[in-house]
Design a protein around this motif. Structure first.
Motif, PDB file in Angstrom:
ATOM      1  N   GLY A  35      59.430  11.062   4.778  1.00  0.00           N
ATOM      2  CA  GLY A  35      60.436  11.678   5.645  1.00  0.00           C
ATOM      3  C   GLY A  35      61.823  11.206   5.255  1.00  0.00           C
ATOM      4  O   GLY A  35      62.153  11.093   4.069  1.00  0.00           O
ATOM      5  N   VAL A  54      52.205  10.313   2.883  1.00  0.00           N
ATOM      6  CA  VAL A  54      51.837   9.138   3.666  1.00  0.00           C
ATOM      7  C   VAL A  54      50.691   9.541   4.596  1.00  0.00           C
ATOM      8  O   VAL A  54      50.598  10.720   4.969  1.00  0.00           O
ATOM      9  CB  VAL A  54      53.037   8.605   4.482  1.00  0.00           C
ATOM     10  N   GLU A  66      44.749   9.327   1.987  1.00  0.00           N
ATOM     11  CA  GLU A  66      44.048  10.328   2.815  1.00  0.00           C
ATOM     12  C   GLU A  66      43.680   9.660   4.141  1.00  0.00           C
ATOM     13  O   GLU A  66      42.776   8.818   4.219  1.00  0.00           O
ATOM     14  CB  GLU A  66      42.792  10.921   2.155  1.00  0.00           C
ATOM     15  N   SER A  67      44.365  10.100   5.190  1.00  0.00           N
ATOM     16  CA  SER A  67      44.258   9.409   6.480  1.00  0.00           C
ATOM     17  C   SER A  67      42.820   9.293   6.999  1.00  0.00           C
ATOM     18  O   SER A  67      42.401   8.225   7.450  1.00  0.00           O
ATOM     19  CB  SER A  67      45.144  10.115   7.514  1.00  0.00           C
TER      20      SER A  67
HETATM   21  N1  LIG Z   1      45.689  14.998   3.916  1.00  0.00           N
HETATM   22  C1  LIG Z   1      46.710  13.982   3.926  1.00  0.00           C
HETATM   23  C2  LIG Z   1      48.024  14.612   4.340  1.00  0.00           C
HETATM   24  C3  LIG Z   1      49.150  13.605   4.335  1.00  0.00           C
HETATM   25  C4  LIG Z   1      50.455  14.270   4.782  1.00  0.00           C
HETATM   26  O1  LIG Z   1      50.594  15.508   4.748  1.00  0.00           O
HETATM   27  N2  LIG Z   1      51.386  13.436   5.200  1.00  0.00           N
HETATM   28  C5  LIG Z   1      52.691  13.940   5.599  1.00  0.00           C
HETATM   29  C6  LIG Z   1      53.114  13.294   6.912  1.00  0.00           C
HETATM   30  S1  LIG Z   1      52.031  13.704   8.260  1.00  0.00           S
HETATM   31  C7  LIG Z   1      53.711  13.559   4.553  1.00  0.00           C
HETATM   32  O2  LIG Z   1      53.516  12.661   3.765  1.00  0.00           O
HETATM   33  N3  LIG Z   1      54.833  14.281   4.556  1.00  0.00           N
HETATM   34  C8  LIG Z   1      55.917  13.996   3.663  1.00  0.00           C
HETATM   35  C9  LIG Z   1      56.707  12.808   4.083  1.00  0.00           C
HETATM   36  O3  LIG Z   1      56.527  12.255   5.174  1.00  0.00           O
HETATM   37  O4  LIG Z   1      57.564  12.403   3.269  1.00  0.00           O
HETATM   38  C10 LIG Z   1      46.287  12.858   4.885  1.00  0.00           C
HETATM   39  O5  LIG Z   1      45.570  13.174   5.845  1.00  0.00           O
HETATM   40  O6  LIG Z   1      46.663  11.689   4.689  1.00  0.00           O
END
Ligand SMILES: N[C@@H](CCC(=O)N[C@@H](CS)C(=O)NCC(=O)O)C(=O)O
Length: 212
Positions: A35, A54, A66-67
């Protein structure tokens, strides 16, 4: 063993890991990346997590991303055979498929609602598109509501790891400002959410973070 969670606290996927760590009473350090904090496109971060997303977990010299995989790993290493992550194959697989369903069924429409209502500036919001996403998201929640009409938690009588991915999003589902749009009342889902709200780790890692 030193444990680090990389990821901003406002990320739903980071919240899952923090909440799981809280439930298991495992100490950790969290480092803000992603973010507005950035730093996820550095070679060092990409070496840990090639998706550049993240969360990422480091436990000693072991790294995982991967959460939901992280939540399962924490269950496997720190809670195997307990109610949240039992060893019986059928029970565990049932928990597991609900975890996957959060990613495959809920995630896309729920993102449409959350981004459409919360992360899009007011003058750019498309409430017609959001209404369609609410409809689709409600179909996912109805599946959970149907289960919760028979028992207190998604997979049965006890809190398990599959309550975590859905529970993080329930806080947003019940807490967002719908700006005049409506969403269906799902009483069993609401009662489950109220039940989650009694859990100290949920209060600390999910409820205390603004929906933003
Ligand atoms: N499938 C992945 C998706 C991770 C994901 O999309 N994370 C988002 C935040 S919820 C992210 O990194 N967004 C870009 C950022 O925050 O810079 C998981 O479950 O960890």
């Amino acid at each position: 063993m030193h444990r680090i969670v990389w990821g901003r606290a406002t990320s739903s996927n980071v919240m899952k890991v923090l909440w799981a760590l809280g439930e298991l009473e495992l100490p950790f350090e969290r480092i803000d990346v992603g973010g507005a904090f950035g730093k996820t496109d550095t070679p060092e971060y990409r070496a840990m997590n090639p998706t550049g997303l993240v969360p990422t977990l480091q436990e000693g010299d072991f790294t995982l991303w991967e959460s939901n995989a992280i939540v399962r790993y924490l269950g496997q290493t720190h809670a195997s055979g307990t109610k949240p992550w039992p060893t019986d194959a059928h029970t565990r697989a049932t928990i597991d498929h609900w975890m996957d369903a959060q990613q495959t069924v809920l995630n896309r429409p729920m993102s449409g609602v959350f981004w459409g209502l919360v992360r899009t500036p007011p003058d750019k919001r498309d409430l017609t598109a959001v209404a369609a996403s609410i409809e689709e998201t409600a179909r996912a929640w109805r599946m959970i509501d149907a289960k919760l009409q028979h028992h207190d938690f998604i997979a049965g009588a006890d809190f398990t790891l599959c309550d975590i991915p859905w529970g993080v999003h329930a806080h947003r589902w019940f807490g967002m400002d719908y700006q005049g749009l409506t969403r269906p009342e799902l009483p069993a889902l609401r009662t489950w959410y109220d039940r989650l709200c009694q859990r100290p780790a949920y209060q600390k890692h999910v409820m205390a973070t603004p929906i933003a």
